[in-house]
Scaffold this motif. Structure first.
Motif, PDB file in Angstrom:
ATOM      1  N   ILE A  50       0.877  -0.977   0.195  1.00 54.82           N
ATOM      2  CA  ILE A  50       0.132   0.055   0.000  1.00 54.82           C
ATOM      3  C   ILE A  50       0.812   1.360  -0.160  1.00 54.82           C
ATOM      4  O   ILE A  50       0.493   2.254  -0.585  1.00 54.82           O
ATOM      5  N   PRO A  52       5.227   2.813  -0.270  1.00 58.13           N
ATOM      6  CA  PRO A  52       6.535   2.579  -0.916  1.00 58.13           C
ATOM      7  C   PRO A  52       7.300   2.593   0.065  1.00 58.13           C
ATOM      8  O   PRO A  52       6.995   3.014   1.377  1.00 58.13           O
ATOM      9  N   ARG A  71      -0.442  -8.135  -4.144  1.00 62.36           N
ATOM     10  CA  ARG A  71      -1.583  -7.867  -3.384  1.00 62.36           C
ATOM     11  C   ARG A  71      -2.895  -8.868  -3.684  1.00 62.36           C
ATOM     12  O   ARG A  71      -3.647  -9.023  -2.606  1.00 62.36           O
TER      13      ARG A  71
ATOM     14  N   ARG B  83      -2.507   0.132 -10.673  1.00 58.18           N
ATOM     15  CA  ARG B  83      -3.197   1.375 -10.410  1.00 58.18           C
ATOM     16  C   ARG B  83      -3.532   2.091 -11.350  1.00 58.18           C
ATOM     17  O   ARG B  83      -4.395   2.882 -11.354  1.00 58.18           O
ATOM     18  N   GLU B 221       1.307   4.217  -9.445  1.00 56.18           N
ATOM     19  CA  GLU B 221       1.685   2.716  -9.498  1.00 56.18           C
ATOM     20  C   GLU B 221       2.757   2.673  -8.295  1.00 56.18           C
ATOM     21  O   GLU B 221       2.614   1.682  -7.763  1.00 56.18           O
ATOM     22  N   ARG B 222       3.498   3.542  -8.189  1.00 54.18           N
ATOM     23  CA  ARG B 222       4.751   3.497  -7.078  1.00 54.18           C
ATOM     24  C   ARG B 222       4.183   3.839  -5.697  1.00 54.18           C
ATOM     25  O   ARG B 222       4.464   3.373  -4.753  1.00 54.18           O
ATOM     26  N   ARG B 223       3.470   5.038  -5.942  1.00 51.80           N
ATOM     27  CA  ARG B 223       3.070   5.763  -4.472  1.00 51.80           C
ATOM     28  C   ARG B 223       1.817   5.411  -3.705  1.00 51.80           C
ATOM     29  O   ARG B 223       1.387   5.854  -2.790  1.00 51.80           O
TER      30      ARG B 223
END
Lengths: 219, 225
Positions: A50, A52, A71, B83, B221-223
């Motif tokens: 969820i 980073p 996930r 995402r 996608e990363r955060r």
């Protein structure tokens, strides 16, 4: 199964997880113990993909993080009230079933155990009941790994008993959970790890020692 | 993807319904005034056009409204999907919205114009060009608004960034040549007015907003959204 190496994460420049190493084998029920603000929730969120992280490596069932495939194998039950308030419980179940395999009969069983009407909207329930619903939904997902954050927080003892009953209904599965209600969670878990200064610095499998260690370390 | 669309439609159906009702109400009153009160009711249709243009600046934010209120953005981040699909689903619902609003507006615009005297013939070519450019223009704003809203929960920051980014995009695009898609309308032109629509410029804007959409997709996608 779950391998974490040298995990490093900061919040506003301050390290919350600092070179953290951790491994979990299948079937383990790991209970993370630490006072508030020591990074328990952050660790679960990072593990659940969820949030980073800055440095380190996380591997879940052979897949390197971050990946949406991880996930798919995880059921994350948040402490926060994070479901759609306007949705009915059956709508939420329908939505979740679009992404994970859900054991519907188990969920129905949970609902009848908790005396919750699935046709009512999520917002119509009390805060405690909403926690029960989130736990019931999360545990009904056929996940390989369950990450449960503070499932008993702000519940009265009757509702706490119900959550503990739900957890007790789970057969098999790998769990990592956090909670301040040690007495209720102790019988459920079989491995206890203590988080301090962004690392797991101590662990035990002896239930009888958990409280003494906690007092000694965090008092 | 199907379930993301289902969720986004379910969450935004009241926004859509409210906007459809407002456009329809203004359109019906406008038609009534034009046909039965000898008043230029088309003003009300122009008002709904301005409204939709303004709305599209904040439509992306509106699509996150429910998820912001119930902390559901955290739940969105747990979903086992890439995402960018979460963003794409919202972008598709926004496209549906834009089609719906502009179809209604164009319909009421046309009915009002039928009553007007002394106008040149309104060909399907003129209407289709107007329809397409209107949808693409407001959709550009919607996509920028959506992309910004995916990056931050902070409302003033969203609005400020959305307006700032739009201005930056508009200025930057002046230096990039548009594709040659100018549609000329000789039937509407005179010695003084050259009636044409620069579809190339509109498409260039849309493409630039999608570039930003792609950048924000990588970011979420990363955060996380």
């Amino acid at each position: 199964m779950v391998k974490v190496k040298k995990l490093f994460k900061t919040y506003g420049g301050k390290p919350v997880l600092n070179e953290l190493d951790f491994e979990v084998e299948e079937g383990e029920r790991v209970y993370i113990l630490a006072p508030n603000g020591f990074g328990k929730t952050t660790f679960l969120k990072v593990l659940a993909n969820i949030e980073p992280f800055q440095k380190g490596e996380i591997e879940v069932f052979g897949i390197k993080s971050p990946s949406h495939k991880i996930r798919a194998m995880i059921s994350y039950i948040s402490e926060r009230d994070n479901l759609y308030p306007g949705f009915r419980i059956i709508d939420i179940l329908r939505f979740i079933s679009g992404f994970w395999e859900v054991d519907r009969s188990k969920f129905e069983n949970f609902l009848s155990l908790l005396e919750i009407n699935p046709l009512k909207r999520y917002s119509e329930f009390s805060k405690g009941e909403r926690t029960l619903i989130r736990v019931a939904l999360g545990l009904s997902i056929k996940a390989k790994l369950y990450l449960i954050d503070e499932p008993l927080s702000s519940l009265d003892f009757v509702l706490r008993e119900k959550v503990v009953k739900l957890l007790g209904e789970m057969e098999g599965g790998t769990f990592i959970l956090t909670s301040h209600e040690i007495d209720e969670i102790l019988p459920f878990a079989n491995r206890f790890v203590f988080l301090k200064d962004g690392k797991f610095f101590l662990e035990t499998r002896d239930r009888d020692k958990v409280k003494d260690i906690y007092r000694e370390v965090f008092a | 993807m199907k379930w993301l669309l289902w969720k986004d439609f379910k969450l935004s159906k009241w926004w859509i319904f409210a906007n459809v009702m407002i456009i329809s109400a203004l359109g019906i009153i406008g038609v009534y005034l034009t046909y039965f009160r000898d008043f230029p009711g088309i003003i009300l249709v122009l008002l709904s056009m301005a409204g939709i243009l303004f709305w599209s600046l904040f439509s992306g934010t509106a699509h996150y409204f429910n998820e912001d209120q119930g902390n559901a953005r955290e739940f969105l981040n747990t979903l086992p999907v890439q995402r960018w699909k979460i963003l794409l689903s919202k972008a598709l619902i926004l496209l549906l919205e834009n089609f719906l609003y502009w179809s209604l507006i164009v319909l009421f615009f046309y009915i009002n114009l039928l009553k007007a005297q002394g106008l040149p013939p309104l060909t399907p070519r003129i209407f289709l060009t107007f329809y397409l450019s209107a949808i693409l223009s407001t959709y550009t704003l919607s996509v920028i608004s959506l992309s910004i809203s995916s990056l931050t929960k902070d409302m003033p920051a969203r609005w400020f960034l959305t307006i700032l980014l739009m201005m930056a995009v508009l200025i930057a695009l002046q230096f990039i040549p548009s594709p040659p898609f100018r549609v000329y309308f000789p039937e509407l032109s005179s010695d003084y007015i050259k009636a044409e629509v620069d579809l190339g410029y509109i498409i260039k804007n849309l493409v630039s907003s999608f570039v930003f959409f792609v950048i924000s997709s990588f970011w979420v996608e990363r955060r996380g959204v």
